[in-house]
Design a protein around this motif. Structure first.
Motif, mmCIF file in Angstrom:
data_model
loop_
_atom_site.group_PDB
_atom_site.id
_atom_site.type_symbol
_atom_site.label_atom_id
_atom_site.label_comp_id
_atom_site.label_asym_id
_atom_site.label_seq_id
_atom_site.Cartn_x
_atom_site.Cartn_y
_atom_site.Cartn_z
ATOM 1 N N MET A 1 0.835 -1.195 0.000
ATOM 2 C CA MET A 1 0.000 0.000 0.000
ATOM 3 C C MET A 1 0.875 1.252 0.000
ATOM 4 S SD MET A 1 -2.905 1.205 2.715
ATOM 5 C CE MET A 1 -3.827 -0.326 2.448
ATOM 6 N N ILE A 2 0.473 2.242 -0.800
ATOM 7 C CA ILE A 2 1.204 3.498 -0.894
ATOM 8 C C ILE A 2 0.277 4.631 -0.455
ATOM 9 C CG2 ILE A 2 2.386 5.110 -2.436
ATOM 10 C CD1 ILE A 2 3.010 2.748 -4.253
ATOM 11 N N ILE A 3 0.777 5.495 0.419
ATOM 12 C CA ILE A 3 0.011 6.656 0.857
ATOM 13 C C ILE A 3 0.781 7.906 0.460
ATOM 14 C CG2 ILE A 3 -0.980 7.911 2.799
ATOM 15 C CD1 ILE A 3 -1.316 5.274 4.244
ATOM 16 N N ASN A 4 0.148 8.747 -0.325
ATOM 17 C CA ASN A 4 0.766 9.976 -0.799
ATOM 18 C C ASN A 4 -0.127 11.172 -0.515
ATOM 19 O OD1 ASN A 4 3.193 8.945 -2.057
ATOM 20 N ND2 ASN A 4 1.884 8.112 -3.684
ATOM 21 N N LYS A 5 0.466 12.346 -0.641
ATOM 22 C CA LYS A 5 -0.308 13.579 -0.587
ATOM 23 C C LYS A 5 -1.007 13.749 -1.932
ATOM 24 C CE LYS A 5 0.157 18.559 0.192
ATOM 25 N NZ LYS A 5 1.084 19.666 0.528
ATOM 26 N N ALA A 6 -2.334 13.873 -1.892
ATOM 27 C CA ALA A 6 -3.110 13.979 -3.129
ATOM 28 C C ALA A 6 -2.852 15.319 -3.814
ATOM 29 C CB ALA A 6 -4.593 13.822 -2.830
ATOM 30 N N VAL A 7 -2.850 15.290 -5.131
ATOM 31 C CA VAL A 7 -2.661 16.495 -5.949
ATOM 32 C C VAL A 7 -3.872 16.657 -6.863
ATOM 33 C CG1 VAL A 7 -0.148 16.392 -5.848
ATOM 34 C CG2 VAL A 7 -1.359 15.180 -7.671
ATOM 35 N N GLU A 8 -3.898 17.749 -7.600
ATOM 36 C CA GLU A 8 -5.069 18.094 -8.406
ATOM 37 C C GLU A 8 -5.464 16.973 -9.371
ATOM 38 O OE1 GLU A 8 -8.322 20.075 -9.655
ATOM 39 O OE2 GLU A 8 -6.999 20.762 -8.044
ATOM 40 N N THR A 9 -4.498 16.263 -9.910
ATOM 41 C CA THR A 9 -4.816 15.186 -10.856
ATOM 42 C C THR A 9 -5.495 13.992 -10.177
ATOM 43 O OG1 THR A 9 -2.548 14.356 -10.609
ATOM 44 C CG2 THR A 9 -3.000 15.791 -12.498
ATOM 45 N N ASP A 10 -5.477 13.976 -8.836
ATOM 46 C CA ASP A 10 -6.143 12.905 -8.082
ATOM 47 C C ASP A 10 -7.602 13.233 -7.790
ATOM 48 O OD1 ASP A 10 -3.828 11.257 -7.805
ATOM 49 O OD2 ASP A 10 -3.110 12.574 -6.201
ATOM 50 N N ARG A 11 -8.043 14.409 -8.201
ATOM 51 C CA ARG A 11 -9.378 14.881 -7.821
ATOM 52 C C ARG A 11 -10.485 13.899 -8.212
ATOM 53 N NH1 ARG A 11 -11.790 20.931 -8.321
ATOM 54 N NH2 ARG A 11 -13.903 20.476 -7.575
ATOM 55 N N LYS A 12 -10.456 13.410 -9.438
ATOM 56 C CA LYS A 12 -11.531 12.541 -9.915
ATOM 57 C C LYS A 12 -11.598 11.253 -9.103
ATOM 58 C CE LYS A 12 -13.468 10.369 -14.039
ATOM 59 N NZ LYS A 12 -13.315 10.157 -15.510
ATOM 60 N N LYS A 13 -10.459 10.585 -8.894
ATOM 61 C CA LYS A 13 -10.499 9.324 -8.151
ATOM 62 C C LYS A 13 -10.774 9.562 -6.665
ATOM 63 C CE LYS A 13 -5.402 8.905 -8.020
ATOM 64 N NZ LYS A 13 -4.266 8.044 -8.442
ATOM 65 N N TRP A 14 -10.347 10.725 -6.153
ATOM 66 C CA TRP A 14 -10.673 11.080 -4.767
ATOM 67 C C TRP A 14 -12.192 11.187 -4.608
ATOM 68 C CZ3 TRP A 14 -7.564 12.576 -0.403
ATOM 69 C CH2 TRP A 14 -8.288 13.131 0.659
ATOM 70 N N ASP A 15 -12.826 11.952 -5.480
ATOM 71 C CA ASP A 15 -14.268 12.139 -5.387
ATOM 72 C C ASP A 15 -15.025 10.844 -5.662
ATOM 73 O OD1 ASP A 15 -14.203 14.758 -4.610
ATOM 74 O OD2 ASP A 15 -14.640 15.593 -6.582
ATOM 75 N N ASN A 16 -14.552 10.045 -6.607
ATOM 76 C CA ASN A 16 -15.214 8.768 -6.882
ATOM 77 C C ASN A 16 -15.207 7.877 -5.646
ATOM 78 O OD1 ASN A 16 -15.844 9.400 -9.519
ATOM 79 N ND2 ASN A 16 -14.036 8.415 -10.387
ATOM 80 N N TYR A 17 -14.080 7.909 -4.914
ATOM 81 C CA TYR A 17 -14.018 7.097 -3.701
ATOM 82 C C TYR A 17 -14.981 7.637 -2.645
ATOM 83 C CZ TYR A 17 -12.238 4.408 0.215
ATOM 84 O OH TYR A 17 -12.150 3.547 1.284
ATOM 85 N N ALA A 18 -14.983 8.959 -2.459
ATOM 86 C CA ALA A 18 -15.885 9.552 -1.475
ATOM 87 C C ALA A 18 -17.345 9.264 -1.815
ATOM 88 C CB ALA A 18 -15.645 11.061 -1.394
ATOM 89 N N LEU A 19 -17.692 9.368 -3.074
ATOM 90 C CA LEU A 19 -19.077 9.142 -3.489
ATOM 91 C C LEU A 19 -19.501 7.687 -3.313
ATOM 92 C CD1 LEU A 19 -19.077 11.352 -6.701
ATOM 93 C CD2 LEU A 19 -20.466 11.748 -4.652
ATOM 94 N N SER A 20 -18.539 6.782 -3.273
ATOM 95 C CA SER A 20 -18.872 5.358 -3.149
ATOM 96 C C SER A 20 -18.798 4.852 -1.712
ATOM 97 C CB SER A 20 -17.921 4.524 -4.013
ATOM 98 O OG SER A 20 -16.587 4.564 -3.497
ATOM 99 N N HIS A 21 -18.269 5.662 -0.787
ATOM 100 C CA HIS A 21 -18.059 5.189 0.578
ATOM 101 C C HIS A 21 -19.247 5.552 1.472
ATOM 102 C CE1 HIS A 21 -16.170 4.352 4.432
ATOM 103 N NE2 HIS A 21 -15.175 3.776 3.778
ATOM 104 N N PRO A 22 -19.783 4.595 2.229
ATOM 105 C CA PRO A 22 -20.983 4.870 3.043
ATOM 106 C C PRO A 22 -20.771 5.878 4.162
ATOM 107 C CG PRO A 22 -20.053 2.706 3.570
ATOM 108 C CD PRO A 22 -19.347 3.191 2.351
ATOM 109 N N ASP A 23 -19.541 6.071 4.613
ATOM 110 C CA ASP A 23 -19.276 7.005 5.705
ATOM 111 C C ASP A 23 -18.849 8.386 5.227
ATOM 112 O OD1 ASP A 23 -19.853 5.053 7.610
ATOM 113 O OD2 ASP A 23 -17.782 4.316 7.628
ATOM 114 N N ALA A 24 -18.791 8.587 3.931
ATOM 115 C CA ALA A 24 -18.360 9.884 3.400
ATOM 116 C C ALA A 24 -19.432 10.944 3.630
ATOM 117 C CB ALA A 24 -18.040 9.775 1.917
ATOM 118 N N THR A 25 -18.991 12.173 3.788
ATOM 119 C CA THR A 25 -19.872 13.328 3.928
ATOM 120 C C THR A 25 -19.581 14.299 2.791
ATOM 121 O OG1 THR A 25 -18.345 14.697 5.219
ATOM 122 C CG2 THR A 25 -19.642 13.042 6.433
#
Length: 346
Positions: free
Chosen positions: A1-25
């Motif tokens: 597993m790799i943990i990095n600081k997210a950058v602007e190009t990560d926006r789409k996959k960041w939001d896709n994950y949030a939209l799919s997670h039951p605990d996201a706000t």
């Protein structure tokens, strides 16, 4: 597993994950990062955990730093709940470890997490609750679930000549801020800048709506709702007190609840309250149920945490400051309030 600081190009996959997670706000969405950075210039440290190209968890953080007076990482400032969301506890723990490393990097004194889940490695929490309402598929079903007193209060607001409409554009932001800033002054609290709300509306786009209540042409009630999938939250709502007997808050919330249902939401977050307080009872009458909030701090340096006595004194000092602030002219409060508010994480 790799943990990095997210950058602007990560926006789409960041939001896709949030939209799919039951605990996201709604606060987990990238739009919150963009709005806070744009309005206040705070440094973001958004962590994204990935394994074989798949997102496994995220942790949004902001650094609130004011010279030598304050330096903390918060997930997230200016809202009730955010914190890490992940596929499993192991990933969550890895994200928290990275957050502590970031605190050391930025020389932050604390890492504050605002979640609905307590974590064994945290050492402080509060007694606040989120008031959550499960929404039915039809507004009529929600209406029928209300007690007759609540229904009559909503109808009374309409009979009093109040009008609700959704807001958009600069003029409506001006109307929103006219109501919101006056209410914050009366509460004795520095107000967010108008630019902050404009940034929220721009960054969230269709995932954000503003509601306004008018008496004739005068705005007397306002609120903003944010969406994340089927989850709706109302972080800001205000009315002008002298008109409260007309019921602007009842008309505001009923219309925003209806809009949320029609937009496909099944959960409405009324926001943070203290159990048995006035705001708690107001939210409970709509059917909202309390869900414990945990505003925890990761143990960066345990000696830096305030004692119960000092926390009590802080509460006393805060009330004194609020009383003094409420005496300011509105124009002065709106001028200097945002300069202070951007460093107050609540």
């Amino acid at each position: 597993m790799i943990i990095n600081k997210a950058v602007e190009t990560d926006r789409k996959k960041w939001d896709n994950y949030a939209l799919s997670h039951p605990d996201a706000t709604p606060y987990h969405l990238w739009a919150w990062k963009e709005a806070v950075e744009t309005a206040y210039g705070h440094k973001a440290h958004y962590l994204i955990a990935e394994e074989q190209g798949k997102v496994r968890g995220i942790l949004p953080l902001f650094q609130l730093k004011l010279f030598f007076l304050q330096n903390q990482l918060v997930s997230l400032p200016f809202c009730d709940v955010a914190g890490p969301i992940a596929d499993d506890y192991l990933t969550r723990d890895r994200l928290l470890d990275k957050a502590q490393q970031a605190a050391a990097q930025y020389k932050a004194t604390t890492v504050e997490l605002r979640t609905r889940l307590s974590h064994q490695s945290t050492i402080f929490n509060n007694s606040k609750v989120s008031m959550l309402l499960s929404l039915p598929a039809d507004p009529k079903e929600l209406w029928n679930s209300f007690r007759s007193k609540l229904r009559s209060q909503i109808l009374k607001a309409e009979k009093n000549g109040l009008m609700f409409r959704l807001g958009e554009g600069d003029e409506d932001i001006k109307s929103f801020y006219q109501v919101f800033s006056q209410n914050m002054l009366e509460l004795g609290s520095p107000v967010h800048s108008k630019y902050f709300f404009a940034s929220i509306l721009k960054s969230y786009g269709g995932s954000c709506r503003m509601g306004l209540v008018f008496l004739d042409e005068k705005p007397i009630g306002c609120g903003i709702i944010l969406f994340c999938g089927t989850h709706t939250a109302i972080p800001w709502a205000s009315t002008i007190r002298k008109y409260n007997k007309l019921g602007p808050n009842m008309l505001l919330y009923w219309n925003l609840l209806q809009f949320s249902i029609k937009a496909g939401a099944n959960l409405f977050d009324f926001g943070r309250s203290t159990p048995n307080s006035g705001t708690y009872r107001f939210k409970a009458q709509w059917g909202a149920q309390p869900n414990p909030l945990h505003w925890d701090k990761l143990p960066v340096d345990i000696n830096q945490y305030a004692s119960p006595a000092s926390l009590k004194q802080h509460g006393v000092n805060r009330q004194l400051a609020a009383n003094l602030w409420s005496k300011l002219p509105l124009s002065i409060a709106n001028l200097i309030g945002p300069k202070l508010r951007q460093y107050i994480s609540l």
